[in-house]
Design a protein around this motif. Sequence first.
Motif, PDB file in Angstrom:
ATOM      1  N   GLY A  71       0.803  -1.214   0.000  1.00  0.00           N
ATOM      2  CA  GLY A  71       0.000   0.000   0.000  1.00  0.00           C
ATOM      3  C   GLY A  71       0.839   1.269   0.000  1.00  0.00           C
ATOM      4  N   SER A  72       2.062   1.185   0.529  1.00  0.00           N
ATOM      5  CA  SER A  72       2.946   2.354   0.566  1.00  0.00           C
ATOM      6  C   SER A  72       4.195   2.167  -0.275  1.00  0.00           C
ATOM      7  CB  SER A  72       3.403   2.638   2.006  1.00  0.00           C
ATOM      8  OG  SER A  72       2.312   2.828   2.864  1.00  0.00           O
ATOM      9  N   LEU A  73       4.844   1.031  -0.096  1.00  0.00           N
ATOM     10  CA  LEU A  73       6.141   0.817  -0.735  1.00  0.00           C
ATOM     11  C   LEU A  73       6.151  -0.429  -1.598  1.00  0.00           C
ATOM     12  CD1 LEU A  73       8.548   1.515   2.299  1.00  0.00           C
ATOM     13  CD2 LEU A  73       8.124   3.019   0.336  1.00  0.00           C
ATOM     14  N   CYS A  74       6.892  -0.326  -2.707  1.00  0.00           N
ATOM     15  CA  CYS A  74       7.145  -1.499  -3.524  1.00  0.00           C
ATOM     16  C   CYS A  74       8.538  -2.004  -3.175  1.00  0.00           C
ATOM     17  CB  CYS A  74       7.069  -1.149  -5.004  1.00  0.00           C
ATOM     18  SG  CYS A  74       7.453  -2.570  -6.032  1.00  0.00           S
ATOM     19  N   ILE A 129      15.779  -3.436  -3.025  1.00  0.00           N
ATOM     20  CA  ILE A 129      15.448  -2.139  -3.620  1.00  0.00           C
ATOM     21  C   ILE A 129      14.013  -1.770  -3.235  1.00  0.00           C
ATOM     22  CG2 ILE A 129      15.093  -0.952  -5.842  1.00  0.00           C
ATOM     23  CD1 ILE A 129      17.250  -3.040  -6.944  1.00  0.00           C
ATOM     24  N   ARG A 130      13.778  -0.480  -2.977  1.00  0.00           N
ATOM     25  CA  ARG A 130      12.411  -0.054  -2.653  1.00  0.00           C
ATOM     26  C   ARG A 130      12.097   1.277  -3.319  1.00  0.00           C
ATOM     27  NH1 ARG A 130      13.775   3.918   1.192  1.00  0.00           N
ATOM     28  NH2 ARG A 130      15.793   3.361   2.043  1.00  0.00           N
ATOM     29  N   PHE A 131      10.845   1.492  -3.604  1.00  0.00           N
ATOM     30  CA  PHE A 131      10.379   2.799  -4.075  1.00  0.00           C
ATOM     31  C   PHE A 131       8.910   2.921  -3.708  1.00  0.00           C
ATOM     32  CE2 PHE A 131      10.042  -0.165  -7.635  1.00  0.00           C
ATOM     33  CZ  PHE A 131       8.733   0.034  -8.081  1.00  0.00           C
TER      34      PHE A 131
END
Length: 362
Positions: free
Chosen positions: A17-20, A82-84
């Motif tokens: 819901g917030s981060l991939c 990795i996150r975005f």
Amino acid sequence: GFTDAPSMPWFGMDIGGSLCKLVYFEPKDITKDEADSEVETLRNIRRYLTKNSAYGKTGHRDTHLQMDDVYIRGRRGTLHFIRFPSSEMVNFLALAKSKGMANLVTTVCATGGGAFKFEEDFRREVNMKLEKFDEFDSLLKGLQFADAQNPSECYYWANPTDDACCSKVKYDFSNPYPFLIVNIGSGVSVLAVYSATDYKRISGTSLGGGTFLGLCCLLTGCNTFEEAIQLAAEGDNTRVDKLVRDIYGGDYERFGLPGDLVASSFGQMNSREKRSKVSRQDLARATLVTITNNIGSIARMCAIQEKIDRVVFMGNFLRVNPIAMKLLAYAMNYWSKGTMKALFLEHEGYFGAIGCLLQFHE
Ligand code: ADP
């Protein structure tokens, strides 16, 4: 031979819901033959991902979490984390397309709500099919893998209330069952885990990491999670909350409630005078303490109900957030009179994505 393994690149993706969260397996055992026949796009993607730690404006690689020398399906390699923000998915897909991903990857393993929400965008933009996995199955598989790979994955906080001598201590989680998982993402899920494959989701709350960040932005005008945590670190919630001592003048001895216990979160903020004296920092701290203590309290009730004494907290709410971890550690121990233990994990928010990568054409 590696003939049964799916072709590279191997990704696992958890679109929350917030981060991939994106986990990438970089093979380190490439033979000369394999290198010679490797398509250029594949090499370029590997170089792009491993040489950089920032991607576009909002993508980050957590280099401190990198896992070297892991074996997956007989291949030796490195896992990259990795996150975005999930809200940047369209930009991420455009970036992936510009790196030639559309001519290369056919299938990516994905979990989290976004695996459903963005499925059509993946197909249209980069010609990728999403192989979908359940998020809690993935979470558990990822946790088991990470704990087996990394001897210092699991830890607890010793002396959580003493700034001078509190410390992270390695916890041997090799005999874990049964345990509780409290996953603090945008919202919160509580799982009771009885064996590697036997678990159930027993509870949850919508007052989670998303609530903390949302309320903090409203109350302080901050714009990022990092900023919210920084403000909270400099603030004092006792100027915002009403404590037992504000009501009783001291401890409520009959029921063993200490004077410095929060009796009413934000309970002083009905007063105009008190409002005029609080800072953004105090409000951020009170928001963090409110959300964290509520989660701790739900975790404890679930643990009692399931007769479980070890509670593993995870999810990106705990990222760069020692205040919340120490509060949880203290509260679990204090209110259970020392019978329950709060445990934490180094790869806090990445287990769903790890588990997803592991299940690729399993
Ligand atoms: P989800 O799968 O719901 O996105 P996560 O486990 O990724 O859940 O946790 C999301 C929460 O992590 C946010 O609600 C916020 O409290 C916290 N968080 C930590 N770092 C960030 C960040 N860089 N951007 C946004 N939220 C963050």
